[in-house]
Every structure is written in C-alpha cells, then in structure tokens.
Design an enzyme around this catalytic site. Structure first.
Site, PDB file in Angstrom:
ATOM      1  N   LYS A 191      -7.400  -0.908  13.655  1.00 24.07           N
ATOM      2  CA  LYS A 191      -6.559  -0.704  14.838  1.00 24.07           C
ATOM      3  C   LYS A 191      -7.230  -1.216  16.113  1.00 24.07           C
ATOM      4  O   LYS A 191      -6.548  -1.600  17.053  1.00 24.07           O
ATOM      5  CB  LYS A 191      -6.203   0.773  15.001  1.00 24.07           C
ATOM      6  CG  LYS A 191      -5.475   1.393  13.818  1.00 24.07           C
ATOM      7  CD  LYS A 191      -4.145   0.694  13.541  1.00 24.07           C
ATOM      8  CE  LYS A 191      -3.282   1.463  12.556  1.00 24.07           C
ATOM      9  NZ  LYS A 191      -3.816   1.518  11.182  1.00 24.07           N
TER      10      LYS A 191
HETATM   11  C1  LIG Z   1      -3.272   1.380  10.015  1.00 25.98           C
HETATM   12  C2  LIG Z   1      -4.142   1.202   8.845  1.00 25.98           C
HETATM   13  C3  LIG Z   1      -3.714   0.486   7.733  1.00 25.98           C
HETATM   14  C4  LIG Z   1      -2.315  -0.034   7.556  1.00 25.98           C
HETATM   15  O1  LIG Z   1      -1.887  -0.990   8.454  1.00 25.98           O
HETATM   16  P1  LIG Z   1      -0.313  -1.220   8.621  1.00 25.98           P
HETATM   17  O2  LIG Z   1      -0.232  -2.213   9.694  1.00 25.98           O
HETATM   18  O3  LIG Z   1       0.259   0.104   9.035  1.00 25.98           O
HETATM   19  O4  LIG Z   1       0.216  -1.661   7.310  1.00 25.98           O
HETATM   20  C5  LIG Z   1      -4.600   0.318   6.689  1.00 25.98           C
HETATM   21  N1  LIG Z   1      -5.838   0.848   6.728  1.00 25.98           N
HETATM   22  C6  LIG Z   1      -6.281   1.553   7.782  1.00 25.98           C
HETATM   23  C7  LIG Z   1      -7.645   2.118   7.734  1.00 25.98           C
HETATM   24  C8  LIG Z   1      -5.460   1.752   8.880  1.00 25.98           C
HETATM   25  O5  LIG Z   1      -5.913   2.454   9.919  1.00 25.98           O
END
Ligand SMILES: *Cc1c(COP(=O)(O)O)cnc(C)c1O
Length: 484
Positions: free
Chosen positions: A116
C-alpha cells in the site's frame, strides 16, 4: 489529453484532479481513463533503463494533463512519495534459486512495510498539493483490512490540509498492523477500532459508502477517500510491473507471468493497465486465498459474493473486489449499461452472471487459483527451509503457491514474478505457526519500526459497527468545528 469518465457513464468527463479528490464518481461508479495510452516497443526499450521514480514519472505523465500538474510538480510529488523507501530500487526483485525462473518482487520496502505504501505516498502528497492550491482541507477516510490504514496514516501525518481517519476491524488485523495506526504522534491522524463487523473491511466500506452517498454530510465534513478505488492509487500501481519486467527479462519483448495476491483487484488492475499499454505479459495469475470471489468470476463467469472466511493472509480477506468493476467495464467493451445493471444486481443479490462474451474477455491473459491456509503455511516453511532461506509473508506465499499450482500452464522457461505485498514482520504469529518456532523469530521476521511501535502509547477511538456512522459523524463534526 486524458479525461476520466465513470464506469456507470452518469457524469461528464472530469480531469485528473477531480477524479483524485472525489474518489468515487458522483453516480456511484469508478473513474477510468477514457482511453488507455499505448507505448511503443521503442519507448519500452528507453524505459528499460530508468530508475523506479523516473519510470513512474514517464508512465504517470501519460495520465495527467500538464495543466493540472506541471512536469516539475509531478516529479517533485513522486520523489517525495518514494524517498522514505528503504531500498534504492524502491521495489527490488529477488530471484529464487530453488525455484527456477521464479522471482520475488518486494513491494514492502516503504514506511509501513506493505504494498500500500507504493501508491499511498504519492497519492496523499498529490491530494495535499491540490488542497493547498485551493486553500482548502479535507477529511480522508479509509477502511482497512490492515495495510491501507497504516500507509494512509503515515503518509498523512503532519499534513496541514488533511485530517486522516483510519477505520479497522478489531481482531481481524494483526497487533503489529494496529500499532502502525495507533502509535503515531500526529494530531491529524485518527485511528478507529471497530468491533462487530463479521465481514471485516467490507462492513466498514458499507458504512462509509452510506456516508459518502449523503451529499450534505460529504460537503459538511469535507469527506474524501484514498481507498483502493481512488484512481490515483490504481494508476501508480502500473509502475512496478514495468519496473520488475525490465529487471528480469533477457530482452524487451519476452513474455512473462506475474502472480498477484489479490483482494480488491487494485494491484491487478494496475497490471491490466500495464499490459494494455503494451507491456509484454503472457498472463496474470490472480491468487486468492479461500475468499475466492475473483477466482470464481474468472473461472466460471459467475461473480458472486460469499461469506467471509478469516484466513492467515488477512489483507486479502475481501469478498467484494471493488476494482473488478473497472476491469469489467473494459472487458465489456465500455458498456455503461451493463455495468449499471450488474452493479445494481450485485448490490441487491450479491451475484451476477456475466454474459459469455464478457466472461471470455476477462479470461484473456488472466488465470486464477484459490489457496488454502495449509498451502500458504507450507509454502512459507518450504521456501524458508530451502537453500534460498527466504522468508515470505503470508500474502507473498499465496502468490508463490498459486504460481506452483499453475506452473504446468506455462512453458518451463517462462519467467514468473511473484508479488510480495507485505513484510513478514507484520505477521509474526503466522510466521511462528508456519515455521513451528516457539521462541525468537528469524531476523527476517523482524523490523525496527515494528519493535519501536511496541514501546509507544496507542491512541484509538473504539466503537461497535452498528454505531459507527453516528459516532464517526459526531467526532468528525467536532474536528471540523475546531478547524473553523
Ligand atoms: C492490499 C493488499 C493486497 C491486495 O491488493 P488488492 O489491490 O486489494 O488486490 C495483497 N496483499 C497485501 C499485503 C495487501 O495489503
């Protein structure tokens, strides 16, 4: 130049600034670019030598009008958004020796140790820049399954134009993740721990969607969001596909595979952009855990929501993958009518049967798998105990397990890049379980920022989900008053 339209087709095209500040389109749809820019192989050759930030600059320049952000401004916002990453490559690529042609793309080198951070630093900087330019401020509200909240909180801390509200389901995220939100000494960051939400982040999203649907409230509280539906995030998430592609191929033009641990389809939509722009990708593996809405949709054409199952890869415990609407919009050939019908049906019945043409279209370049907790844990153990000695976090392990499951689909010399979306230090209890260790964890499962947060006060507002809308409105009104 690029304009943004709503997937539901109900609003006039807007510019990048409006798309970013509004989050959702006013008709309840998601913003998408009118057209996706194409990049020639010649230009890909040039891009192959760029640093991560320079490459991101080139990609984003194709999506942002210079009248909205000048090249200098864009460059500045990008450098600022990535300077806190602890690796000079920003998103480094690590080959696994014991799995031939398999690479790990580390997306967790940012300040809160998850994928993120990759888009959030830039997005929050950009929101702050736009607000200051208008002499305004906003309440950024995000619901989180564990990683969006910390990234938003850290990116917002100390920014004068932003009040950041991060909502998380208590008991469904790790203590380490909670502390990343609650231990910041920043008066503009407000952590809210919510109980009584069996569907986790999806329940919180529902409450927020209702608040955002109230125009008066939205205006009064200056509500805005940087959750994964925000176009600004999705767009940045194309960059790491390009960057890692150039790190692993022998020549530009070679086709490779990416395996992506997926929840809300934001990361994979970044991948869709990259492939549509011209990145030579053979296929994306959509790696789900047991919450397999995306796997079902891709393999059967049936887009259905089921009850949430808590898993060891909690950040992808998502049953309503919001960015999938963006993908369906393009896969249906830009059919606003179909999207409206499907969104309304999905809201009413929690399920949609796609027409066969769209169901075929979404499989073009996408395959999928649903991975059990047992597979996730044994993958962590296998890779760590192999000669590589590499410690995967549970989400990266879902990606590697899915790549293993689907390996027969590809020629054996096909390169597979598995996206590692979090640092193992965010999930020590899961690592402990996977490796069956009682005492001290391996060094790779530790991080100094996580240790530091254990020695700090927690500031958090607590609430039951049934009272969240009222309590949040009240608290936000009081903050709004104090800023007036
Ligand atoms: C948000 C997240 C994902 C998934 O990403 P999306 O864009 O929602 O598919 C996968 N792994 C982690 C650790 C995340 O924080």
């Amino acid at each position: 130049m690029t304009h943004y339209i709503s997937t539901r087709g109900g609003v006039a095209p807007v510019d990048f600034e409006t798309a970013v500040l509004q989050g959702f389109a006013a008709d309840g749809g998601l913003f998408v670019p009118e057209t996706i820019p194409r990049v020639s192989e010649e230009r890909l050759q040039k891009w192959s030598k760029l640093s991560f930030v320079d490459l991101a600059f080139e990609i984003l320049s194709l999506y942002i009008e210079q009248t909205i952000l000048s090249p200098d401004e864009l460059r500045h916002l990008l450098s600022d958004g990535f300077y806190r990453f602890e690796h000079p490559d920003v998103t480094p690529v690590v080959p696994l020796e014991t799995k031939p042609n398999t690479y790990i793309l580390e997306l967790f080198r940012g300040p809160t140790l998850s994928f993120k951070d990759v888009a959030m630093g830039f997005l929050v900087n950009t929101v702050d820049f736009f607000l200051k330019r208008k002499n305004d401020w906003a309440s950024l509200v995000v619901a989180t399954t564990g990683d969006t909240g910390p990234a938003a909180a850290h990116a917002s801390a100390g920014k004068k134009s932003i009040e950041c509200w991060v909502l998380y389901p208590i008991d469904m995220i790790s203590e380490e993740q909670a502390r990343q939100m609650t231990t910041l000494e920043a008066s503009n960051v407000h952590a809210v721990g919510v109980s009584g939400c069996p569907d986790g982040g999806d329940d919180l999203d529902l409450v927020l969607a209702r608040m955002f649907a109230d125009d008066n409230l939205t205006r009064q509280l200056k509500l805005s969001s940087v959750n994964s539906i925000n176009w600004g995030r999705v767009m940045v998430q194309a960059a790491h596909y390009f960057y890692s592609y150039f790190r692993v191929v022998d020549r530009v033009g070679e086709k490779i595979v990416f395996s992506v641990p997926s929840g809300a389809f934001g990361n994979l939509f970044g991948g869709y952009l990259a492939r549509t722009m011209g990145l030579p990708v053979k296929a994306y593996i959509c790696a789900n855990n047991q919450n397999a809405t995306l796997h079902r949709a891709l393999s059967t054409g049936h887009f259905t929501k089921e009850d949430l199952i808590p898993t060891v890869s909690s950040a992808i415990d998502i049953v309503v993958p919001y960015n999938f609407w963006r993908y369906l919009y393009f896969a249906s050939g830009g059919d606003h009518g179909k999207i409206c019908q499907w969104m309304d049906d999905f809201k009413k019945q929690g399920s949609v049967q796609l027409d066969s043409q769209t169901a075929d279209a979404i499989r073009d370049g996408y395959i999928s798998a649903s991975i059990t907790d047992e597979q996730t844990l044994s993958t962590i153990a296998d890779v760590y105990q192999s000669r590589d000695g590499y410690l995967l976090d549970p989400h990266a392990a879902v990606a590697v397990a899915a790549a293993d499951t689907l390996a027969n689909t590809f020629a054996s010399d096909t390169k597979i890049v598995c996206l590692a979306t979090a640092h193992a230090a965010k999930f020590p209890d899961i690592v402990r379980k996977a490796l069956a260790v009682k005492g001290e964890l391996p060094e790779q499962a530790m991080h100094k920022s996580i240790d530091r947060a254990k020695e700090l006060f927690q500031h958090v507002r607590l609430c039951d989900c049934s009272k969240l809308a009222q309590a949040l409105t009240h608290a936000m009104q009081s903050v709004t008053k104090s800023r007036a």
